[in-house]
Scaffold this motif. Structure first.
Motif, PDB file in Angstrom:
ATOM      1  N   LEU A 141       0.819  -1.148   0.265  1.00  0.00           N
ATOM      2  CA  LEU A 141       0.022   0.115  -0.360  1.00  0.00           C
ATOM      3  C   LEU A 141       0.618   1.251  -0.289  1.00  0.00           C
ATOM      4  O   LEU A 141       1.750   1.226   0.898  1.00  0.00           O
ATOM      5  N   TYR A 142       0.592   2.247  -0.630  1.00  0.00           N
ATOM      6  CA  TYR A 142       1.466   3.431  -0.880  1.00  0.00           C
ATOM      7  C   TYR A 142       0.295   4.648  -1.035  1.00  0.00           C
ATOM      8  O   TYR A 142      -0.884   4.479  -1.351  1.00  0.00           O
ATOM      9  N   ALA A 160      -3.977  -5.450  -0.640  1.00  0.00           N
ATOM     10  CA  ALA A 160      -2.110  -5.071  -0.586  1.00  0.00           C
ATOM     11  C   ALA A 160      -1.696  -5.996  -0.124  1.00  0.00           C
ATOM     12  O   ALA A 160      -0.559  -6.720  -0.148  1.00  0.00           O
ATOM     13  N   LEU A 161      -3.101  -7.157   1.222  1.00  0.00           N
ATOM     14  CA  LEU A 161      -1.639  -8.212   1.690  1.00  0.00           C
ATOM     15  C   LEU A 161      -1.881  -9.841   0.765  1.00  0.00           C
ATOM     16  O   LEU A 161      -1.635 -10.277   1.148  1.00  0.00           O
ATOM     17  N   THR A 162      -3.209  -8.972  -0.324  1.00  0.00           N
ATOM     18  CA  THR A 162      -3.303 -10.173  -1.221  1.00  0.00           C
ATOM     19  C   THR A 162      -2.260  -9.996  -2.708  1.00  0.00           C
ATOM     20  O   THR A 162      -2.343 -10.897  -3.451  1.00  0.00           O
ATOM     21  N   GLY A 163      -1.159  -9.582  -2.595  1.00  0.00           N
ATOM     22  CA  GLY A 163      -0.004  -9.012  -3.450  1.00  0.00           C
ATOM     23  C   GLY A 163      -0.306  -8.253  -4.456  1.00  0.00           C
ATOM     24  O   GLY A 163       0.311  -8.249  -5.608  1.00  0.00           O
ATOM     25  N   HIS A 164      -0.711  -7.260  -4.473  1.00  0.00           N
ATOM     26  CA  HIS A 164      -1.384  -6.053  -5.025  1.00  0.00           C
ATOM     27  C   HIS A 164      -0.470  -5.153  -4.856  1.00  0.00           C
ATOM     28  O   HIS A 164      -0.013  -4.551  -3.655  1.00  0.00           O
ATOM     29  N   ARG A 165      -0.382  -3.979  -5.753  1.00  0.00           N
ATOM     30  CA  ARG A 165       0.028  -2.633  -5.383  1.00  0.00           C
ATOM     31  C   ARG A 165      -0.875  -2.145  -5.528  1.00  0.00           C
ATOM     32  O   ARG A 165      -2.194  -1.378  -6.105  1.00  0.00           O
ATOM     33  N   VAL A 166      -0.990  -1.164  -4.383  1.00  0.00           N
ATOM     34  CA  VAL A 166      -2.446   0.364  -3.947  1.00  0.00           C
ATOM     35  C   VAL A 166      -2.193   1.384  -3.581  1.00  0.00           C
ATOM     36  O   VAL A 166      -1.690   1.124  -2.655  1.00  0.00           O
ATOM     37  N   ALA A 177     -13.271   3.710   7.673  1.00  0.00           N
ATOM     38  CA  ALA A 177     -12.582   3.170   7.621  1.00  0.00           C
ATOM     39  C   ALA A 177     -12.737   1.584   6.821  1.00  0.00           C
ATOM     40  O   ALA A 177     -11.625   0.468   7.195  1.00  0.00           O
ATOM     41  N   LYS A 178     -13.923   1.374   6.546  1.00  0.00           N
ATOM     42  CA  LYS A 178     -14.920   0.133   5.601  1.00  0.00           C
ATOM     43  C   LYS A 178     -13.371   0.338   4.273  1.00  0.00           C
ATOM     44  O   LYS A 178     -12.720  -0.592   4.248  1.00  0.00           O
ATOM     45  N   THR A 179     -13.781   1.044   3.547  1.00  0.00           N
ATOM     46  CA  THR A 179     -12.278   1.237   2.846  1.00  0.00           C
ATOM     47  C   THR A 179     -10.782   1.634   2.925  1.00  0.00           C
ATOM     48  O   THR A 179      -9.986   0.806   2.373  1.00  0.00           O
ATOM     49  N   ALA A 180     -10.515   1.638   3.715  1.00  0.00           N
ATOM     50  CA  ALA A 180      -9.313   1.597   5.168  1.00  0.00           C
ATOM     51  C   ALA A 180      -8.466   0.446   4.761  1.00  0.00           C
ATOM     52  O   ALA A 180      -7.927  -0.765   4.688  1.00  0.00           O
ATOM     53  N   LYS A 181      -9.781  -0.577   5.577  1.00  0.00           N
ATOM     54  CA  LYS A 181      -9.542  -2.055   5.942  1.00  0.00           C
ATOM     55  C   LYS A 181      -9.815  -2.827   4.304  1.00  0.00           C
ATOM     56  O   LYS A 181      -7.997  -3.646   4.091  1.00  0.00           O
ATOM     57  N   THR A 195      -0.106  -4.176  12.657  1.00  0.00           N
ATOM     58  CA  THR A 195       0.460  -5.577  12.548  1.00  0.00           C
ATOM     59  C   THR A 195       0.403  -5.360  10.841  1.00  0.00           C
ATOM     60  O   THR A 195       0.679  -5.771   9.910  1.00  0.00           O
ATOM     61  N   ASP A 196      -1.089  -4.843  10.371  1.00  0.00           N
ATOM     62  CA  ASP A 196      -1.779  -4.576   9.325  1.00  0.00           C
ATOM     63  C   ASP A 196      -0.614  -4.002   8.903  1.00  0.00           C
ATOM     64  O   ASP A 196      -0.272  -4.006   7.665  1.00  0.00           O
ATOM     65  N   LEU A 197      -0.723  -2.708   9.731  1.00  0.00           N
ATOM     66  CA  LEU A 197      -0.088  -1.779   8.621  1.00  0.00           C
ATOM     67  C   LEU A 197       1.762  -1.937   8.979  1.00  0.00           C
ATOM     68  O   LEU A 197       2.459  -2.027   7.667  1.00  0.00           O
ATOM     69  N   GLU A 198       2.770  -2.857   9.286  1.00  0.00           N
ATOM     70  CA  GLU A 198       3.950  -3.130   9.485  1.00  0.00           C
ATOM     71  C   GLU A 198       3.731  -3.432   8.036  1.00  0.00           C
ATOM     72  O   GLU A 198       5.062  -3.472   7.159  1.00  0.00           O
ATOM     73  N   GLN A 199       2.402  -4.925   7.773  1.00  0.00           N
ATOM     74  CA  GLN A 199       3.270  -6.157   6.782  1.00  0.00           C
ATOM     75  C   GLN A 199       1.802  -5.397   5.653  1.00  0.00           C
ATOM     76  O   GLN A 199       2.654  -5.622   4.121  1.00  0.00           O
ATOM     77  N   SER A 200       1.509  -4.311   5.300  1.00  0.00           N
ATOM     78  CA  SER A 200       0.837  -3.449   3.996  1.00  0.00           C
ATOM     79  C   SER A 200       1.760  -1.910   3.499  1.00  0.00           C
ATOM     80  O   SER A 200       1.517  -2.149   1.996  1.00  0.00           O
ATOM     81  N   ILE A 201       1.855  -1.527   4.812  1.00  0.00           N
ATOM     82  CA  ILE A 201       2.343  -0.214   3.951  1.00  0.00           C
ATOM     83  C   ILE A 201       3.426  -0.193   3.638  1.00  0.00           C
ATOM     84  O   ILE A 201       4.240  -0.437   4.467  1.00  0.00           O
TER      85      ILE A 201
END
Length: 354
Positions: A140-141, A230-236, A220-224, A260-266
């Motif tokens: 995620l960018y 991003a966690l499923t292997g896409h560039r967002v 929040a819904k869109t953020a999640k 944890t979500d932020l560390e693994q996605s952003i």
């Protein structure tokens, strides 16, 4: 009269483009209508219009933007494309009912402002770093910055160069679609029909994308869902309204996402601002006659939070620290530009995003 209206509008647009204007405002007053062009962040007054002439101009522009020309009692928004001065310009039109009639605001989006990421800034290494990050890593960018700070131009320029270098399936979700780009799948949000960013993201994930651009993360819904994509292997890629890069991370925490979500996605947070270039020909802001020689009146500066600095910022947030200062922040880059003669210190724009 119709031809006169079209000629006036074309001449006003041409004048705004030659100035490097970003917006045109039509403000109805009691006896006439004020016309203004926003140039380098400031509004410049143009000759006022008679009310009857303005009503015809407003009707003409609403027709071009596919708005309801018969209804002046509700706020409306739309867009259209004009071709002037050998350039395609996207125009976002917004109406607002006022006590003296219908106000009209036009946002001018220049398609050919930047032909490559190197054209985005007087310090090209920063936007080139953004391109390199996105070419190499999924995740995620997030772009943050004030309205009109050039986020859309930066994102599309980066996406275009990514397409030129790789065969990618790029899908955008926008409200509205601001720049039509051949080769991208661009989706216009339709909130009245239930197609919001969250629903659009769900649909896009079933469409085998490589890169997803979400116009704005507003809830929040869109953020999640963006984090999940991003966690499923896409560039967002998306935007968030925040004061700075560190504040962007805090905004995601407020949306209920875990560390944890932020560390693994952003993978990167980019704060952007536009600054007026100092023209040595005019010894200050350019006159209209100087623009053919001084190609750009504004340039982008970028504050990038990634890699080890991003990890440190997340760690600080986890321990309750709410202050994180990047060494190469916007203020430091501006001071560097002053020392190089790109900017004048008196033109420094307030850093805090309202």
């Amino acid at each position: 009269m119709k031809d006169d209206i079209q000629i006036y509008f074309a001449e006003l647009l041409q004048q705004a483009m030659q100035m490097g204007g970003t917006d045109i405002h039509f403000i109805p007053l009691e006896t006439n209508t004020q016309v203004q062009i926003r140039y380098q962040g400031e509004l410049k007054n143009m000759p006022r219009l008679d009310k009857e002439i303005y009503i015809r101009i407003c009707t003409h522009i609403k027709f071009l933007a596919h708005l309801d020309v018969s209804n002046a009692r509700i706020a409306q928004s739309g867009m259209f494309i004009k071709f002037l001065l050998n350039e395609a310009i996207t125009i976002r039109a917004s109406t607002l009912p006022t006590i003296f009639g219908e106000s009209l605001a036009l946002r001018l989006i220049y398609r050919n402002n930047a032909r490559s990421v190197r054209d985005l800034s007087v310090f090209p290494e920063e936007p080139e770093k953004i391109l390199q990050m996105m070419n190499e890593n999924v995740g995620l960018y997030i772009f943050s910055g004030a309205t009109g700070s050039g986020k859309t131009t930066t994102m599309y320029t980066v996406l275009q160069e990514m397409m030129d270098k790789q065969n990618l399936n790029i899908i955008t979700l926008e409200d509205p679609v601001e720049m039509k780009c051949e080769g991208m799948i661009q989706v216009q949000m339709n909130f009245s029909a239930g197609l919001d960013y969250a629903e659009g993201l769900r649909a896009v994930l079933r469409h085998d994308p490589d890169v997803i651009l979400v116009g704005e993360i507003r809830d929040a819904k869109t953020a999640k869902l963006a984090v999940r994509a991003a966690l499923t292997g896409h560039r967002v890629i998306s935007t968030v309204h925040a004061k700075n890069s560190f504040g962007t991370l805090l905004r995601f925490l407020n949306y209920g996402l875990s560390f944890t979500d932020l560390e693994q996605s952003i993978q990167g947070v980019i704060t952007q601002a536009l600054y007026p270039l100092y023209c040595k020909l005019c010894k200050g802001k350019c006159s209209n006659s100087a623009h053919p020689f001084f190609a750009r009146t504004l340039t982008g500066l970028y504050e990038i939070l990634d890699g080890d600095l991003l990890k440190q910022a997340l760690t600080d947030l986890k321990h309750g620290i709410r202050d994180f200062n990047l060494e190469n922040n916007l203020e430091m880059q501006f001071k560097k530009g002053v020392s190089y003669g790109y900017f004048k210190e008196k033109d420094q724009i307030q850093m805090e995003i309202k």
